[in-house]
Scaffold this active site. Structure first.
Site, short mmCIF file in Angstrom:
data_model
loop_
_atom_site.label_atom_id
_atom_site.label_comp_id
_atom_site.label_asym_id
_atom_site.label_seq_id
_atom_site.Cartn_x
_atom_site.Cartn_y
_atom_site.Cartn_z
N GLY A 199 0.80 -1.37 -0.03
CA GLY A 199 0.09 0.05 0.04
C GLY A 199 0.91 1.16 -0.04
O GLY A 199 0.46 2.42 0.19
N THR A 200 1.91 1.12 -0.55
CA THR A 200 3.02 2.12 -0.65
C THR A 200 2.41 3.42 -1.48
O THR A 200 2.43 4.57 -0.78
CB THR A 200 4.29 1.75 -1.05
OG1 THR A 200 4.85 0.43 -0.94
CG2 THR A 200 5.20 2.81 -1.00
N THR A 201 2.05 3.21 -2.52
CA THR A 201 1.52 4.44 -3.40
C THR A 201 0.23 4.97 -2.75
O THR A 201 0.16 6.25 -2.70
CB THR A 201 0.76 3.60 -4.53
OG1 THR A 201 1.80 2.65 -4.92
CG2 THR A 201 0.56 4.74 -5.91
N HIS A 260 11.76 0.98 0.88
CA HIS A 260 11.58 -0.29 1.47
C HIS A 260 12.67 -0.85 2.29
O HIS A 260 12.94 -2.10 2.73
CB HIS A 260 11.24 -1.18 0.26
CG HIS A 260 10.28 -0.69 -0.84
ND1 HIS A 260 9.06 -0.74 -0.25
CD2 HIS A 260 10.09 -0.71 -2.04
CE1 HIS A 260 8.06 -0.46 -1.03
NE2 HIS A 260 8.85 -0.45 -2.25
N SER A 279 -0.31 -9.72 -4.32
CA SER A 279 0.08 -8.28 -5.16
C SER A 279 1.45 -8.42 -5.72
O SER A 279 1.60 -8.02 -7.06
CB SER A 279 -0.26 -7.25 -4.42
OG SER A 279 0.00 -5.99 -5.03
N ARG A 284 -4.02 -2.28 -9.07
CA ARG A 284 -4.62 -3.66 -9.58
C ARG A 284 -6.16 -3.81 -9.14
O ARG A 284 -6.95 -3.42 -10.03
CB ARG A 284 -3.54 -4.83 -9.24
CG ARG A 284 -4.01 -6.10 -9.85
CD ARG A 284 -3.09 -7.16 -9.35
NE ARG A 284 -3.37 -7.40 -8.11
CZ ARG A 284 -4.25 -8.32 -7.55
NH1 ARG A 284 -4.95 -9.06 -8.62
NH2 ARG A 284 -4.46 -8.59 -6.37
N GLY A 314 -6.78 -3.34 -5.41
CA GLY A 314 -6.86 -2.56 -4.26
C GLY A 314 -8.03 -2.97 -3.20
O GLY A 314 -8.54 -2.31 -2.75
P1 A3P Z 1 -3.44 -5.30 -5.19
O1 A3P Z 1 -2.38 -5.69 -6.36
O2 A3P Z 1 -3.81 -6.15 -4.23
O3 A3P Z 1 -4.65 -4.72 -5.91
P2 A3P Z 1 2.07 -0.50 -3.19
O4 A3P Z 1 1.80 0.71 -3.53
O5 A3P Z 1 2.91 -1.09 -2.18
O6 A3P Z 1 3.25 -1.05 -4.47
O7 A3P Z 1 1.13 -1.70 -3.27
C1 A3P Z 1 0.21 -1.68 -4.51
C2 A3P Z 1 -1.26 -2.38 -3.75
O8 A3P Z 1 -2.10 -1.35 -3.40
C3 A3P Z 1 -2.03 -2.98 -5.00
O9 A3P Z 1 -2.67 -4.10 -4.31
C4 A3P Z 1 -2.65 -1.58 -5.21
O10 A3P Z 1 -3.63 -2.02 -6.39
C5 A3P Z 1 -3.02 -1.11 -4.13
N1 A3P Z 1 -3.40 0.25 -4.34
C6 A3P Z 1 -3.01 1.01 -4.89
N2 A3P Z 1 -3.56 2.24 -4.80
C7 A3P Z 1 -4.57 2.06 -3.68
C8 A3P Z 1 -5.51 2.84 -3.07
N3 A3P Z 1 -5.64 4.36 -3.29
N4 A3P Z 1 -6.36 2.29 -1.99
C9 A3P Z 1 -6.34 0.96 -2.01
N5 A3P Z 1 -5.29 0.11 -2.48
C10 A3P Z 1 -4.47 0.91 -3.43
#
Ligand code: A3P
Length: 299
Positions: free
Chosen positions: A44-46, A111, A141, A265, A267
């Protein structure tokens, strides 16, 4: 294992990331006002980047003024281009970047596991916000994400192979559980310095978690702001639906070459049921219980 993977201070890296970590350890000097966003990849970094940006800049962009909101950088750029990772964007390949243009509070992401953080990050009064996610969803994910990456990265395996490696600790910045534990223990020992957030709680009770985050960072929501709906406004702005539908996130690319859309993807919580067999679930749950059980960390 491929020779391009390295074990350093107990964690796995590809060569490029390890060079970034070493160079950040060598050069980076933290300031007391810095804020760090930390996570395992795909936790959930993004989303947390977007939330922190919106939270810290909330006085500059508000909903009643539509034009201001439309000018919000989050609606023009991917959060990864706004909050840069130490090891993959700033200190890549041994560089020592000039950070003098960063305004205070400086916001960085990484990370890097707790044990390997640059010393000045641990010693200064800067704040660390860790986002963690249940290991099964994080794995699913990660598997989707790494399949799209170059063969040099950890990602050309079948689901079964990737799962076996993940469980044995071999994943980007893994072992997953040790990474989480490093920050979880730090948050128990230094609650004023390290805030531990869970993706699932952020989904379930976003306003509660957002207020917790604002309090921790010393910028709590005032009564007026709450009455004006500013908390909900930030949650909406940063929601999966909102961010994933933006033109920039559907068609754009990061400077690292990743497509912006690969960070959005589904979320959702619990997508693992569509991928893991009962045997896999038993195995990964057992590891989670062994690693986290004593500390009462549950998902
Ligand atoms: P999924 O692959 O399960 O959908 P990171 O940002 O650490 O790379 O993590 C990516 C994961 O966070 C992906 O999960 C992505 O869909 C989800 N994600 C991205 N933006 C999000 C948001 N605004 N709210 C909830 N989940 C989110």
């Amino acid at each position: 294992l491929p020779t391009s993977h390295h074990l350093y201070q107990g964690f796995w890296y590809i060569t490029r990331h390890l060079n970034g970590v070493l160079s950040a350890q060598h050069h980076f000097k933290a300031q007391d006002s810095d804020i760090f966003l930390l996570s395992q990849p795909k936790s959930g970094t993004t989303w947390l980047k977007a939330i922190l940006l919106a939270l810290l800049n909330r006085s500059r962009y508000s909903e009643p003024d539509r034009q201001l909101l439309l000018d919000h950088p989050l609606l023009q750029k991917n959060p990864h281009d706004l909050v840069l990772h130490l090891e993959t964007r700033l200190y890549v390949e041994g560089t020592n970047p000039d950070l003098s243009s960063f305004t205070s509070p400086r916001l960085f992401a990484t990370h890097i596991p707790f044990v390997s953080l640059p010393e000045s990050v641990k010693e200064s009064k800067c704040k660390l916000v860790y986002m963690c996610r249940n290991p099964k969803d994080t794995f699913v994910s990660l598997w989707h994400f790494t399949r799209e990456m170059s063969p040099n990265d950890i990602g050309t395996n079948t689901l079964e192979e990737a799962f076996d490696m993940f469980c044995r600790g071999f994943s980007m910045f893994g072992p997953h559980w040790d990474h989480v534990l490093g920050y979880y223990k730090a948050s128990l020992e230094m609650p004023h310095k390290v805030l531990f957030l869970k993706y699932e709680e952020m989904k379930d009770k976003p306003s509660e978690q957002l207020k917790r985050l604002a309090d921790f960072l010393g910028c709590p929501f005032s009564r007026e702001e709450e009455a004006d709906g500013r908390v909900d406004e930030i949650i909406r702005l940063c929601s999966f639906n909102n961010l994933s539908k933006l033109e920039v996130n559907q068609t754009g690319k990061l400077l690292t070459g990743h497509e912006n859309k690969s960070f959005f993807r589904k979320g959702e919580v619990g997508d693992w049921v569509n991928y893991l067999t009962p045997e896999m679930v038993e195995r990964i749950d057992r590891i989670t219980e062994e690693k986290f059980g004593d500390l009462g960390l549950k998902f």
